[in-house]
Design a protein around this motif. Sequence first.
Motif, PDB file in Angstrom:
ATOM      1  N   ALA A   1       0.830  -1.221   0.000  1.00  0.00           N
ATOM      2  CA  ALA A   1       0.000   0.000   0.000  1.00  0.00           C
ATOM      3  C   ALA A   1       0.855   1.258   0.000  1.00  0.00           C
ATOM      4  O   ALA A   1       0.552   2.244  -0.694  1.00  0.00           O
TER       5      ALA A   1
ATOM      6  N   LEU B   1      -6.943   4.031  -3.828  1.00  0.00           N
ATOM      7  CA  LEU B   1      -7.365   3.940  -2.430  1.00  0.00           C
ATOM      8  C   LEU B   1      -8.460   2.883  -2.244  1.00  0.00           C
ATOM      9  O   LEU B   1      -8.493   2.152  -1.248  1.00  0.00           O
ATOM     10  N   ALA B   2      -9.339   2.806  -3.176  1.00  0.00           N
ATOM     11  CA  ALA B   2     -10.422   1.794  -3.081  1.00  0.00           C
ATOM     12  C   ALA B   2      -9.860   0.383  -3.137  1.00  0.00           C
ATOM     13  O   ALA B   2     -10.279  -0.510  -2.383  1.00  0.00           O
TER      14      ALA B   2
ATOM     15  N   LEU C   1      -6.826  -0.521  -2.276  1.00  0.00           N
ATOM     16  CA  LEU C   1      -6.118  -0.778  -1.028  1.00  0.00           C
ATOM     17  C   LEU C   1      -7.088  -1.107   0.106  1.00  0.00           C
ATOM     18  O   LEU C   1      -6.815  -1.962   0.964  1.00  0.00           O
ATOM     19  N   THR C   2      -8.205  -0.367   0.139  1.00  0.00           N
ATOM     20  CA  THR C   2      -9.204  -0.629   1.185  1.00  0.00           C
ATOM     21  C   THR C   2      -9.759  -2.045   1.085  1.00  0.00           C
ATOM     22  O   THR C   2      -9.920  -2.757   2.080  1.00  0.00           O
ATOM     23  N   VAL C   3     -10.026  -2.486  -0.143  1.00  0.00           N
ATOM     24  CA  VAL C   3     -10.566  -3.860  -0.345  1.00  0.00           C
ATOM     25  C   VAL C   3      -9.539  -4.901   0.062  1.00  0.00           C
ATOM     26  O   VAL C   3      -9.841  -5.899   0.711  1.00  0.00           O
TER      27      VAL C   3
ATOM     28  N   ALA D   1      -7.127  -4.513   2.224  1.00  0.00           N
ATOM     29  CA  ALA D   1      -6.972  -4.515   3.675  1.00  0.00           C
ATOM     30  C   ALA D   1      -8.129  -5.233   4.358  1.00  0.00           C
ATOM     31  O   ALA D   1      -7.955  -6.004   5.319  1.00  0.00           O
ATOM     32  N   ALA D   2      -9.351  -4.991   3.853  1.00  0.00           N
ATOM     33  CA  ALA D   2     -10.526  -5.648   4.451  1.00  0.00           C
ATOM     34  C   ALA D   2     -10.482  -7.169   4.264  1.00  0.00           C
ATOM     35  O   ALA D   2     -10.975  -7.921   5.096  1.00  0.00           O
ATOM     36  N   THR D   3      -9.921  -7.596   3.172  1.00  0.00           N
ATOM     37  CA  THR D   3      -9.833  -9.049   2.919  1.00  0.00           C
ATOM     38  C   THR D   3      -8.705  -9.680   3.701  1.00  0.00           C
ATOM     39  O   THR D   3      -8.796 -10.807   4.184  1.00  0.00           O
TER      40      THR D   3
END
Length: 226
Positions: A9, A31-32, A34-36, A38-40
């Motif tokens: 990231a 950013l989207a 990276l967010t996905v 991180a959530a996974t």
Amino acid sequence: MLDRIVALARSVGRTATGRSTGSRAARIAVLAILTVLAATAVPVILMLRAPEQLAPVALDPPPRTGPAAPTEPGTPGAEARPAASAHPTAPSHPAATVSPSSAAPPSRAPASASAPAPTPLRAELAIDESALLSYRAAVTISNPGTAPAPDWTLVVTLPRESLKLTAVTGASATRAGATWTLVPDDGGQVPGKGSVQVTFRVAGALVSAAPTACTIDGVACTGLPD
């Protein structure tokens, strides 16, 4: 694995920031992503580091194999079964018939076990020898029947008690006053259609010494002097 995601990231952020010509839309897309990621990645990392904290998966218990519950009366599909007999019934066989030829022969009437009645014995007295003070007498006992006579009784009565019977053969003598009783000794039976002889001497008198009576089983002897 988390460290690698964080490093990726930061690298993507520096790349997106260093580009002067990048558009704002591109930054939002990064950013989207990276967010996905991180959530996974976070749940996966937690699962790998603390597996014992996960709730165990409940398994259904295996079906029971015990005896089936009895079916209540009136339940659809239940079939009535006949009650088993405690003792099996033996097969019936027809009664055996006895043919006339195999029947037991008629029993014969038993022969009469009773022996025929014995024929009365006969006796004959004879004085065959005389002496000064005694004489010799012989009694012949005959059996006219066919069956032997093992027992008999000869009774001789003398005129006086002073007279005696001596030298007796063929019998045993006993005295009661002037009466003498003679019975057979061993081997003295009278065979059928045969005879035996008893002899004795009468002593003690000069005259009138002949027997006054003689019987064989109560039957009078023959040959007595007059």
